[in-house]
Design an enzyme around this catalytic site. Sequence first.
Site, PDB file in Angstrom:
ATOM      1  N   ARG A  32       0.852  -1.214   0.000  1.00  0.00           N
ATOM      2  CA  ARG A  32       0.000   0.000   0.000  1.00  0.00           C
ATOM      3  C   ARG A  32       0.880   1.253   0.000  1.00  0.00           C
ATOM      4  O   ARG A  32       0.590   2.223  -0.684  1.00  0.00           O
ATOM      5  CB  ARG A  32      -0.904   0.023   1.233  1.00  0.00           C
ATOM      6  CG  ARG A  32      -1.757  -1.206   1.433  1.00  0.00           C
ATOM      7  CD  ARG A  32      -3.094  -1.145   0.713  1.00  0.00           C
ATOM      8  NE  ARG A  32      -3.912  -2.269   1.111  1.00  0.00           N
ATOM      9  CZ  ARG A  32      -3.934  -3.455   0.482  1.00  0.00           C
ATOM     10  NH1 ARG A  32      -3.218  -3.633  -0.602  1.00  0.00           N
ATOM     11  NH2 ARG A  32      -4.707  -4.428   0.921  1.00  0.00           N
ATOM     12  N   LYS A 135      -9.607 -10.884  14.782  1.00  0.00           N
ATOM     13  CA  LYS A 135      -9.975 -11.211  13.403  1.00  0.00           C
ATOM     14  C   LYS A 135      -9.078 -12.301  12.835  1.00  0.00           C
ATOM     15  O   LYS A 135      -7.882 -12.324  13.097  1.00  0.00           O
ATOM     16  CB  LYS A 135      -9.851  -9.969  12.523  1.00  0.00           C
ATOM     17  CG  LYS A 135     -10.278 -10.214  11.081  1.00  0.00           C
ATOM     18  CD  LYS A 135      -9.785  -9.132  10.142  1.00  0.00           C
ATOM     19  CE  LYS A 135      -8.581  -9.625   9.361  1.00  0.00           C
ATOM     20  NZ  LYS A 135      -8.199  -8.686   8.281  1.00  0.00           N
ATOM     21  N   GLU A 176     -13.774 -14.296   9.313  1.00  0.00           N
ATOM     22  CA  GLU A 176     -13.668 -13.699   7.972  1.00  0.00           C
ATOM     23  C   GLU A 176     -13.334 -14.720   6.889  1.00  0.00           C
ATOM     24  O   GLU A 176     -12.175 -15.031   6.652  1.00  0.00           O
ATOM     25  CB  GLU A 176     -12.595 -12.591   7.964  1.00  0.00           C
ATOM     26  CG  GLU A 176     -12.461 -11.932   6.587  1.00  0.00           C
ATOM     27  CD  GLU A 176     -11.393 -10.840   6.512  1.00  0.00           C
ATOM     28  OE1 GLU A 176     -10.634 -10.668   7.478  1.00  0.00           O
ATOM     29  OE2 GLU A 176     -11.318 -10.183   5.473  1.00  0.00           O
ATOM     30  N   LYS A 218     -17.500 -11.571   8.880  1.00  0.00           N
ATOM     31  CA  LYS A 218     -16.943 -10.597   7.921  1.00  0.00           C
ATOM     32  C   LYS A 218     -16.782 -11.289   6.575  1.00  0.00           C
ATOM     33  O   LYS A 218     -15.721 -11.828   6.261  1.00  0.00           O
ATOM     34  CB  LYS A 218     -15.605 -10.074   8.446  1.00  0.00           C
ATOM     35  CG  LYS A 218     -14.874  -9.153   7.484  1.00  0.00           C
ATOM     36  CD  LYS A 218     -13.734  -8.421   8.156  1.00  0.00           C
ATOM     37  CE  LYS A 218     -12.955  -7.605   7.137  1.00  0.00           C
ATOM     38  NZ  LYS A 218     -12.037  -6.651   7.762  1.00  0.00           N
ATOM     39  N   SER A 260     -14.055  -5.052   1.892  1.00  0.00           N
ATOM     40  CA  SER A 260     -14.222  -4.415   0.574  1.00  0.00           C
ATOM     41  C   SER A 260     -13.536  -5.230  -0.522  1.00  0.00           C
ATOM     42  O   SER A 260     -13.972  -5.167  -1.682  1.00  0.00           O
ATOM     43  CB  SER A 260     -13.765  -2.960   0.586  1.00  0.00           C
ATOM     44  OG  SER A 260     -12.412  -2.800   0.933  1.00  0.00           O
ATOM     45  N   GLY A 262     -11.174  -5.298  -2.700  1.00  0.00           N
ATOM     46  CA  GLY A 262     -10.760  -4.893  -4.037  1.00  0.00           C
ATOM     47  C   GLY A 262     -11.821  -4.101  -4.785  1.00  0.00           C
ATOM     48  O   GLY A 262     -11.598  -3.658  -5.914  1.00  0.00           O
ATOM     49  N   SER A 288     -16.566  -3.487   7.355  1.00  0.00           N
ATOM     50  CA  SER A 288     -15.290  -3.615   8.050  1.00  0.00           C
ATOM     51  C   SER A 288     -14.229  -3.449   6.970  1.00  0.00           C
ATOM     52  O   SER A 288     -13.499  -4.375   6.644  1.00  0.00           O
ATOM     53  CB  SER A 288     -15.172  -4.978   8.738  1.00  0.00           C
ATOM     54  OG  SER A 288     -13.874  -5.130   9.294  1.00  0.00           O
TER      55      SER A 288
HETATM   56  P1  13P Z   1     -10.339  -4.777   2.545  1.00  0.00           P
HETATM   57  O1  13P Z   1     -11.600  -4.037   2.901  1.00  0.00           O
HETATM   58  O2  13P Z   1      -9.277  -3.878   1.970  1.00  0.00           O
HETATM   59  O3  13P Z   1     -10.597  -6.011   1.760  1.00  0.00           O
HETATM   60  O4  13P Z   1      -9.694  -5.239   3.918  1.00  0.00           O
HETATM   61  C1  13P Z   1     -10.492  -5.849   4.842  1.00  0.00           C
HETATM   62  C2  13P Z   1      -9.725  -6.862   5.551  1.00  0.00           C
HETATM   63  O5  13P Z   1      -9.625  -6.831   6.750  1.00  0.00           O
HETATM   64  C3  13P Z   1      -9.093  -7.944   4.784  1.00  0.00           C
HETATM   65  O6  13P Z   1      -8.626  -8.913   5.658  1.00  0.00           O
END
Ligand code: 13P
Length: 338
Positions: A32, A135, A176, A218, A260, A262, A288
């Site tokens: 990033r 998480k 997640e 998530k 999100s 991508g 999230s």
């Molecule tokens: P993104 O919203 O950028 O996909 O990140 C969320 C996340 O915690 C990925 O593990």
Amino acid sequence: MTTELRATVHELVHKGKGILAADESAPTIANRFKAIGVESTEENRRAWRGLVLATAGLGQYVSGVILYEETLGQRADGGEPLPELAARQGLVPGIKVDCGKGPLALAPGDEITYGLDGLAERLERYKQQGARFAKWRAVYNVSGLLPSRAAIEANAEALARYAAVCQSLDVVPIVEPEVLIDGGHAQARCAEVTLAVLHEVFAALNRHSVALEHMLLKPSMVVPGKAHTQQATPAEVAEQTLRVLRRAVPAAVPGINFLSGGQSPAEATANLDALNRLGPHPWQLSFSYGRALQDPAMQAWRGQSGNAALAQKALLQRARLNSAATLGDYSASMEDAT
Ligand code: 13P
């Protein structure tokens, strides 16, 4: 014991609020930063995360923040530990506890998440540093053949074992399972995979006695692969995502906070808004987001402390728009407002 879990869930699942994922691992944050020409040093990571957490008013739209292990031990410019700064802003501090992913042996193309060994000991330490939720991310590559049954079952088992360890220590688990957006598959294939993944995850959670009331899910949204010729409208994403969630996610789960994955910031907001326009739902549908919240702010920052105010303004703007989306009150015209 349950009181603590209940209190944390109550704070996280708050009307009009979502969670900020600021838990990029060392390799991910380096990527990033590279995109904005910033070197990934410990000091630059501290500066960025300190800036994010110090954003005035963030707590109005964000109920919790997922941090990376390193951040738990870092301090803001004034010397305040970053988890304390988060809590003072009204953000429950959380922690990413998985140790990344790698190939699943004898299953070409599939991946498995690491980090169960020693998890309880690490969690005890993170708790002392202020973390109240955790998480763990499992990823599923999609093709005509992937993910395999082996990958779906192995990742579900790991997610459930992680969640059970968390709850045994009064830490709320965020579960997640991310069905990846990469590839050329159609939306229907994403729906099929997501449904299979979620069925298996909830079977495993049940097997391991995880209290669904004291966890958050998530998931990824049901979208076509990024390289698919036909992209879906927010209404189509909402309809297909809800169809899958209704079939696979028990109503006892208090909150579903999407990643999100991508999607662009505006897409992620519009899709969440479309989902909430189809409500009411048995779960609170919120965000999230990592990239979809932080990317515009990072673009404004570019590693320059003189850009901090601009970056915080961009972050607050995305948080505000996503908050509106949790209520089904977002419109694209709000993107232009300053
Ligand atoms: P993104 O919203 O950028 O996909 O990140 C969320 C996340 O915690 C990925 O593990």
